[in-house]
Design an enzyme around this catalytic site. Structure first.
Site, PDB file in Angstrom:
ATOM      1  CB  SER A 145      -0.507   0.065   1.187  1.00  0.00           C
ATOM      2  OG  SER A 145      -1.335   0.673   1.313  1.00  0.00           O
ATOM      3  CE1 TYR A 158      -5.114  -2.078   4.350  1.00  0.00           C
ATOM      4  CE2 TYR A 158      -3.795   0.450   4.442  1.00  0.00           C
ATOM      5  CZ  TYR A 158      -4.094  -0.948   3.510  1.00  0.00           C
ATOM      6  OH  TYR A 158      -5.169  -0.990   2.398  1.00  0.00           O
TER       7      TYR A 158
HETATM    8  P1  NAP Z   1     -12.170  -4.590  -1.034  1.00  0.00           P
HETATM    9  O1  NAP Z   1     -12.590  -3.970  -2.438  1.00  0.00           O
HETATM   10  O2  NAP Z   1     -12.388  -4.352   0.372  1.00  0.00           O
HETATM   11  O3  NAP Z   1     -11.853  -6.452  -1.104  1.00  0.00           O
HETATM   12  C1  NAP Z   1     -11.067  -7.154  -0.111  1.00  0.00           C
HETATM   13  C2  NAP Z   1     -11.487  -8.504  -0.342  1.00  0.00           C
HETATM   14  O4  NAP Z   1     -10.900  -9.429   0.711  1.00  0.00           O
HETATM   15  C3  NAP Z   1     -12.798  -9.070  -1.043  1.00  0.00           C
HETATM   16  O5  NAP Z   1     -12.737 -10.007  -2.119  1.00  0.00           O
HETATM   17  C4  NAP Z   1     -13.233  -9.503   0.569  1.00  0.00           C
HETATM   18  O6  NAP Z   1     -13.615 -10.889   0.567  1.00  0.00           O
HETATM   19  C5  NAP Z   1     -11.343 -10.292   0.806  1.00  0.00           C
HETATM   20  N1  NAP Z   1     -11.231 -10.739   2.482  1.00  0.00           N
HETATM   21  C6  NAP Z   1     -11.282  -9.461   3.165  1.00  0.00           C
HETATM   22  N2  NAP Z   1     -11.086 -10.406   5.005  1.00  0.00           N
HETATM   23  C7  NAP Z   1     -10.720 -11.869   4.068  1.00  0.00           C
HETATM   24  C8  NAP Z   1     -10.604 -12.750   5.374  1.00  0.00           C
HETATM   25  N3  NAP Z   1      -9.689 -12.809   6.129  1.00  0.00           N
HETATM   26  N4  NAP Z   1     -10.210 -14.364   4.925  1.00  0.00           N
HETATM   27  C9  NAP Z   1     -10.378 -13.966   3.190  1.00  0.00           C
HETATM   28  N5  NAP Z   1     -10.829 -12.931   2.373  1.00  0.00           N
HETATM   29  C10 NAP Z   1     -10.535 -11.786   3.402  1.00  0.00           C
HETATM   30  O7  NAP Z   1     -10.326  -4.193  -1.008  1.00  0.00           O
HETATM   31  P2  NAP Z   1     -10.251  -3.855  -2.225  1.00  0.00           P
HETATM   32  O8  NAP Z   1      -9.545  -2.395  -2.240  1.00  0.00           O
HETATM   33  O9  NAP Z   1      -9.859  -4.719  -3.481  1.00  0.00           O
HETATM   34  O10 NAP Z   1      -7.868  -4.407  -1.732  1.00  0.00           O
HETATM   35  C11 NAP Z   1      -7.288  -5.466  -2.666  1.00  0.00           C
HETATM   36  C12 NAP Z   1      -6.169  -5.398  -1.585  1.00  0.00           C
HETATM   37  O11 NAP Z   1      -5.378  -4.612  -2.363  1.00  0.00           O
HETATM   38  C13 NAP Z   1      -5.989  -5.667   0.223  1.00  0.00           C
HETATM   39  O12 NAP Z   1      -4.535  -5.802   1.070  1.00  0.00           O
HETATM   40  C14 NAP Z   1      -5.729  -4.048   0.034  1.00  0.00           C
HETATM   41  O13 NAP Z   1      -5.325  -3.287   1.616  1.00  0.00           O
HETATM   42  C15 NAP Z   1      -5.090  -3.513  -0.781  1.00  0.00           C
HETATM   43  N6  NAP Z   1      -4.485  -1.739  -1.398  1.00  0.00           N
HETATM   44  C16 NAP Z   1      -6.398  -1.618  -1.834  1.00  0.00           C
HETATM   45  C17 NAP Z   1      -6.080  -0.504  -1.984  1.00  0.00           C
HETATM   46  C18 NAP Z   1      -7.224   0.194  -2.710  1.00  0.00           C
HETATM   47  O14 NAP Z   1      -7.066   2.132  -3.086  1.00  0.00           O
HETATM   48  N7  NAP Z   1      -8.240   0.051  -3.064  1.00  0.00           N
HETATM   49  C19 NAP Z   1      -4.700   0.552  -2.384  1.00  0.00           C
HETATM   50  C20 NAP Z   1      -3.635  -0.318  -1.969  1.00  0.00           C
HETATM   51  C21 NAP Z   1      -3.593  -1.239  -1.323  1.00  0.00           C
HETATM   52  P3  NAP Z   1     -15.076 -11.025   1.091  1.00  0.00           P
HETATM   53  O15 NAP Z   1     -15.059  -9.987   2.330  1.00  0.00           O
HETATM   54  O16 NAP Z   1     -15.948 -11.441   0.778  1.00  0.00           O
HETATM   55  O17 NAP Z   1     -14.405 -12.373   2.322  1.00  0.00           O
HETATM   56  C1  GCO Z   2      -7.015   5.303   3.314  1.00  0.00           C
HETATM   57  C2  GCO Z   2      -7.125   4.336   1.692  1.00  0.00           C
HETATM   58  C3  GCO Z   2      -5.766   3.543   2.141  1.00  0.00           C
HETATM   59  C4  GCO Z   2      -6.563   3.067   0.931  1.00  0.00           C
HETATM   60  C5  GCO Z   2      -4.312   2.400  -0.042  1.00  0.00           C
HETATM   61  C6  GCO Z   2      -3.571   3.491  -0.103  1.00  0.00           C
HETATM   62  O1  GCO Z   2      -8.001   5.539   4.397  1.00  0.00           O
HETATM   63  O2  GCO Z   2      -5.430   5.887   3.360  1.00  0.00           O
HETATM   64  O3  GCO Z   2      -8.421   3.277   2.191  1.00  0.00           O
HETATM   65  O4  GCO Z   2      -4.857   2.913   2.724  1.00  0.00           O
HETATM   66  O5  GCO Z   2      -7.163   1.868   0.191  1.00  0.00           O
HETATM   67  O6  GCO Z   2      -3.944   1.187   0.676  1.00  0.00           O
HETATM   68  O7  GCO Z   2      -2.487   2.609  -0.975  1.00  0.00           O
END
Ligand code: NAP
Ligand code: GCO
Length: 264
Positions: A145, A158
């Site tokens: 992240s 986080y």
């Molecule tokens: P999201 O839309 O909230 O999706 C998260 C996924 O993780 C869902 O499929 C959820 O499925 C699953 N999950 C959560 N807890 C779990 C558990 N204990 N066991 C199995 N599955 C679990 O999140 P996203 O934005 O796509 O993010 C995906 C990854 O990228 C995360 O690690 C997040 O921190 C990272 N990330 C996101 C962003 C952003 O801006 N969106 C940026 C940087 C990094 P269920 O709820 O159905 O279990």
């Molecule tokens: C926040 C966001 C982030 C992003 C992501 C950034 O509240 O600042 O949710 O942490 O999801 O991980 O890279």
């Protein structure tokens, strides 16, 4: 040249790939030739996900499995090895965030975030590494992240977990590089998914959320990322094209980490 990027015959496990970033990355790996296994926690999300994969023409194998539960994870990996084959590519994507000021956050809430975002990648990696060692190669990709590098208000757990995940990535790379296992991270910038939906909600008067405007201003690309922005990077890190890339975090952030911000 493009053969280097082919994942034909490979087995990929993408955790938490029912929707969001995980789903898009699994789609990309499938389009590059990999067989896909994924998991999520509940039947409802599983049913929608299986339908969504089928609509894309992807025959994905779905598991109801909580990545924080070592027994469930070991069982899922054993089943994947039995039905699809040894996992060649693991993407540790499942993750959650809790936005709570640190002085108001309970220790249990903090632990829950660290459990899913840091302990689980340890648990799932541990389950696939023996198969990778036996097979003589493997790719582990940890979804880090901006918070692997930066802090901000309300995301202490986080940031602690994602900072830790960056170091777990470097340690897996260090410990298993000699077995031809490469472990790298992808650090997405701000991506439009359900996780960030509260930061993009329209205000009562129809105007943009202040955080939405803040992020667009802070991103040289001047937009939120999309899950599709992660497709090329994940295929690269899963493929032979990255065989000498190990312990690296590839930030896919539209330039956020390079930018000091516009002067007011
Ligand atoms: P999201 O839309 O909230 O999706 C998260 C996924 O993780 C869902 O499929 C959820 O499925 C699953 N999950 C959560 N807890 C779990 C558990 N204990 N066991 C199995 N599955 C679990 O999140 P996203 O934005 O796509 O993010 C995906 C990854 O990228 C995360 O690690 C997040 O921190 C990272 N990330 C996101 C962003 C952003 O801006 N969106 C940026 C940087 C990094 P269920 O709820 O159905 O279990
Ligand atoms: C926040 C966001 C982030 C992003 C992501 C950034 O509240 O600042 O949710 O942490 O999801 O991980 O890279």
């Amino acid at each position: 040249m493009l053969n280097q990027f082919s994942l034909e015959g490979k087995v990929a496990l993408v955790t938490g790939a029912a929707y969001g970033i995980g789903f898009a990355m699994a789609e990309a790996l499938a389009n590059a030739g990999a067989k896909i296994a994924f998991n999520c926690r509940g039947q409802e999300h599983m049913d929608t996900a299986l339908k969504a994969y089928a609509e894309k023409g992807i025959d994905a194998k779905g598991y109801i499995c909580d990545v924080t539960d070592e027994e469930q994870v070991q069982k899922m990996v054993a089943d994947i090895e039995h039905t699809l084959g040894v996992v060649d590519i693991l993407v540790n994507n499942a993750g959650i965030i809790k936005r709570i000021p640190m002085h108001e956050m309970s220790a249990d809430e903090f632990r829950q975030v660290v459990d899913i975002d840091l302990n689980a990648p340890f648990i799932v990696s541990k389950a696939v590494i023996p198969g990778m060692i036996k097979k003589g190669h493997g790719k582990i990709i940890n979804i880090c992240s901006m918070m692997s590098e930066l802090g901000r208000e309300t995301v202490s757990a986080y940031a602690a977990a994602k900072g830790g995940l960056k170091m777990l990535t470097k340690n897996i790379a260090s410990e298993y590089g000699e077995y031809n296992i490469q472990c790298n991270g992808i650090g997405p910038g701000y991506i439009a998914t359900p996780q960030t939906a509260p930061l993009r909600e329209l205000q009562a008067d129809g105007s943009k959320h202040p955080f939405d405007r803040f992020i667009v201003g802070k991103t040289p690309a001047a937009r939120w990322g999309t899950p599709e922005d992660l497709m090329g990077p994940v295929v690269f890190l899963a493929s032979d094209a990255s065989n000498f890339v190990n312990g690296h975090i590839l930030y896919v952030d539209g330039g956020i980490l390079a930018y000091i911000g516009k002067q007011p």
